[in-house]
Design a protein around this motif. Sequence first.
Motif, PDB file in Angstrom:
ATOM      1  N   GLY A 172       0.806  -1.215   0.000  1.00 39.18           N
ATOM      2  CA  GLY A 172       0.000   0.000   0.000  1.00 39.18           C
ATOM      3  C   GLY A 172       0.835   1.259   0.000  1.00 39.18           C
ATOM      4  N   LEU A 173       0.237   2.355   0.484  1.00 42.57           N
ATOM      5  CA  LEU A 173       0.939   3.635   0.540  1.00 42.57           C
ATOM      6  C   LEU A 173       0.879   4.282   1.920  1.00 42.57           C
ATOM      7  N   TYR A 174       0.106   3.712   2.836  1.00 43.92           N
ATOM      8  CA  TYR A 174       0.045   4.276   4.187  1.00 43.92           C
ATOM      9  C   TYR A 174       0.933   3.452   5.114  1.00 43.92           C
ATOM     10  N   LEU A 175       1.767   4.140   5.896  1.00 42.27           N
ATOM     11  CA  LEU A 175       2.695   3.470   6.798  1.00 42.27           C
ATOM     12  C   LEU A 175       1.961   3.044   8.072  1.00 42.27           C
ATOM     13  N   HIS A 176       1.373   1.841   8.031  1.00 40.96           N
ATOM     14  CA  HIS A 176       0.655   1.321   9.195  1.00 40.96           C
ATOM     15  C   HIS A 176       1.610   0.875  10.294  1.00 40.96           C
ATOM     16  N   ALA A 177       2.787   0.371   9.912  1.00 45.56           N
ATOM     17  CA  ALA A 177       3.733  -0.124  10.916  1.00 45.56           C
ATOM     18  C   ALA A 177       4.121   0.999  11.871  1.00 45.56           C
ATOM     19  N   GLY A 178       3.856   0.795  13.148  1.00 36.70           N
ATOM     20  CA  GLY A 178       4.211   1.793  14.149  1.00 36.70           C
ATOM     21  C   GLY A 178       3.240   2.941  14.274  1.00 36.70           C
ATOM     22  N   ALA A 179       2.122   2.904  13.543  1.00 38.08           N
ATOM     23  CA  ALA A 179       1.152   3.998  13.617  1.00 38.08           C
ATOM     24  C   ALA A 179       0.484   4.018  14.989  1.00 38.08           C
ATOM     25  N   SER A 180       0.296   5.210  15.534  1.00 41.47           N
ATOM     26  CA  SER A 180      -0.353   5.357  16.834  1.00 41.47           C
ATOM     27  C   SER A 180      -1.869   5.350  16.673  1.00 41.47           C
ATOM     28  N   GLU A 182      -3.720   7.746  17.524  1.00 38.76           N
ATOM     29  CA  GLU A 182      -4.039   9.080  17.008  1.00 38.76           C
ATOM     30  C   GLU A 182      -3.833   9.149  15.494  1.00 38.76           C
ATOM     31  N   ASP A 183      -2.753   8.525  15.001  1.00 41.07           N
ATOM     32  CA  ASP A 183      -2.516   8.485  13.553  1.00 41.07           C
ATOM     33  C   ASP A 183      -3.690   7.834  12.830  1.00 41.07           C
ATOM     34  N   LEU A 184      -4.119   6.693  13.329  1.00 36.55           N
ATOM     35  CA  LEU A 184      -5.186   5.941  12.666  1.00 36.55           C
ATOM     36  C   LEU A 184      -6.524   6.650  12.769  1.00 36.55           C
ATOM     37  N   GLU A 185      -6.750   7.362  13.855  1.00 35.80           N
ATOM     38  CA  GLU A 185      -7.987   8.129  13.997  1.00 35.80           C
ATOM     39  C   GLU A 185      -8.007   9.286  12.996  1.00 35.80           C
ATOM     40  N   GLU A 186      -6.865   9.934  12.800  1.00 35.63           N
ATOM     41  CA  GLU A 186      -6.802  11.000  11.794  1.00 35.63           C
ATOM     42  C   GLU A 186      -7.060  10.449  10.396  1.00 35.63           C
ATOM     43  N   LEU A 187      -6.504   9.279  10.105  1.00 37.80           N
ATOM     44  CA  LEU A 187      -6.735   8.658   8.800  1.00 37.80           C
ATOM     45  C   LEU A 187      -8.216   8.373   8.605  1.00 37.80           C
ATOM     46  N   PHE A 239      -5.534  18.091  10.639  1.00 34.91           N
ATOM     47  CA  PHE A 239      -4.882  16.880  10.136  1.00 34.91           C
ATOM     48  C   PHE A 239      -3.371  17.096  10.201  1.00 34.91           C
ATOM     49  N   ARG A 240      -2.751  16.570  11.254  1.00 30.37           N
ATOM     50  CA  ARG A 240      -1.338  16.859  11.498  1.00 30.37           C
ATOM     51  C   ARG A 240      -0.471  15.606  11.590  1.00 30.37           C
ATOM     52  N   SER A 241      -1.057  14.433  11.435  1.00 31.68           N
ATOM     53  CA  SER A 241      -0.288  13.191  11.473  1.00 31.68           C
ATOM     54  C   SER A 241       0.730  13.186  10.335  1.00 31.68           C
ATOM     55  N   ALA A 242       2.001  12.937  10.663  1.00 29.19           N
ATOM     56  CA  ALA A 242       3.048  12.926   9.640  1.00 29.19           C
ATOM     57  C   ALA A 242       2.776  11.862   8.584  1.00 29.19           C
ATOM     58  N   ARG A 243       2.180  10.748   8.986  1.00 28.12           N
ATOM     59  CA  ARG A 243       1.899   9.665   8.032  1.00 28.12           C
ATOM     60  C   ARG A 243       0.808  10.065   7.045  1.00 28.12           C
ATOM     61  N   LEU A 244      -0.235  10.699   7.539  1.00 21.31           N
ATOM     62  CA  LEU A 244      -1.297  11.166   6.655  1.00 21.31           C
ATOM     63  C   LEU A 244      -0.789  12.288   5.754  1.00 21.31           C
ATOM     64  N   LYS A 245      -0.016  13.202   6.318  1.00 23.83           N
ATOM     65  CA  LYS A 245       0.513  14.303   5.519  1.00 23.83           C
ATOM     66  C   LYS A 245       1.426  13.784   4.411  1.00 23.83           C
ATOM     67  N   TRP A 246       2.154  12.697   4.684  1.00 23.53           N
ATOM     68  CA  TRP A 246       2.982  12.106   3.626  1.00 23.53           C
ATOM     69  C   TRP A 246       2.103  11.613   2.480  1.00 23.53           C
TER      70      TRP A 246
END
Length: 547
Positions: A172-180, A182-187, A239-246
């Motif tokens: 995929g394109l979303y970095l799930h590994a190590g996601a918090s 909060e990261d997943l809630e933002e997604l 929307f401030r999660s670095a993973r989502l912003k990537w």
Amino acid sequence: MAAVELTRRELVAAFLGSAVAASACRKSGPRERVPGAVVDQAVELGHRLRGGPLPRADVVEPVEVLVVGAGVAGLSAAWRLASAGVRGVRVLELEAEPGGTSRSGRNAISAYPWGAHYLPAPLEDRGPVVRLLREMGAVTDVDDTGRPRFEESLLIHEPEERFFYRGHWYEGLYLHAGASVEDLEELRRFEARMNGFASARDAKGRRAFAVPSGLSSDDAEWTALDALSMAAWMEREGFRSARLKWVVDYACRDDFGTTAEHVSAWAGIWYFTARQDGNGERSEGYLSWPEGNGRLVRQLVSALPNGAVEGNVLVHTVEPVEGGCRVDALEAGSGKPRAFLARQVVLACPRFIAAHVVAPWRRERPAWLSGFTYGPWVVANLTLSSPPRSRGFPLAWDNVFYESRSLGYVVATHQTLRQDEQGPTVLTWYLPMDGADVKAEREKALSASYADWEALVMADMRPAHPGISGQAQRLEVQRWGHAMVRPTPGFMWGQAKQAAGESLGSSLHFAHSDLGGMGLFEEANWFGVRAAERVLAELGRREVSWL
């Protein structure tokens, strides 16, 4: 580089970022340079438009309809005219081959793209894109909801995409590994917002975000988003999660050639919403061929009479005159002047070129021209003796380097190779030169030598693919100085884009993806057909619109 001699690490950092430079240096070691070349040829010839007056021919050839530019927009215009039975349509193109940034190449291993490499499967069974797909046998039938179904072999098969991050490939394109949490809630919240935008309709029933973009609602509720950058909208909405912003940044670089900071929020949201139904259901998938959108170019050309498209011709002046337009050109090889008197003209080139070609605009620069910004890209095709080795998720169609400024690569043979097959392949590597200063980015791209590009491509590839240096057989590089228009904040719904698409008098009409604000096939095709239908109206032909 031409002006300043950079170390290898400085070169990689300047083009691909410090993370790639550090990784490449750790993997550095003696290797033989991959043989190859920079293959673009029309850069210097095109720059002749900026010089003084060019020679004009004494003999003028009469033409019913002349299309200038054999990119997707110009070919779409000619296709529409040919379908309406207009005879004597001629298409002139600066390059040797038609297609523009959808052009393709071929070697002994495979066909491969030199630019655009896929088409999202349309959601609705209407419009010129679906008509073209039907002509080439890509549409098999329509489901109960009215959605077209497509030839299975043309839909990109699994695995579709993966990304490389710190020594490992992930699906995929979303970095799930190590996601918090909060990261997943933002997604989740971001996806819900995009679904809401996708299902939004105005009082006239128009989608808030449609394909092509010109069919979208013009209600201020949504067009006001154009005033913001996508990055500013993300910040405003929390929307401030670095993973989502990537992911959002990658989407903007992939479709628009620059980062979320420099893309209109309207355009950024369009990317995530225009090709889905509001229930999280996207289109049936992506249509692709080994040669990418070069296959669509070939279909458009096949609809025209033999000899209708003439390459290696530099059109330098289009002058509206009584009875049509006089068009002056030079043969690229010999420099021989040519002239045409066309009853109708479709000028299917970017606005920055049109400003040099249209005689009245040379005399008085259009006010809207400064509103258009074009970003450079570099595309490279790397031929390998066998598929690259990698750790983690297996080789996919789209392979992204998470920490690189490049977009990674697509595999030209993905649709034809079985997963266990070990035959030769071609990887098509993409680098959007995404900085805010497009002139500096363009100069950087054009000043780099083949040796520079070879070092950059291999620096990007080697950390992810052990042993790839020994597999590499040839590398060819194409530089696109003005690859695509950028949908900068304020541009999509601003006055410049609207004014630039208006016909000049009754005989000169315009077509190009930049009139839609996005360098996409659907935009180019739509504006090409629109220009052709304006020609048909001027010729007194009554036709049911394809739009």
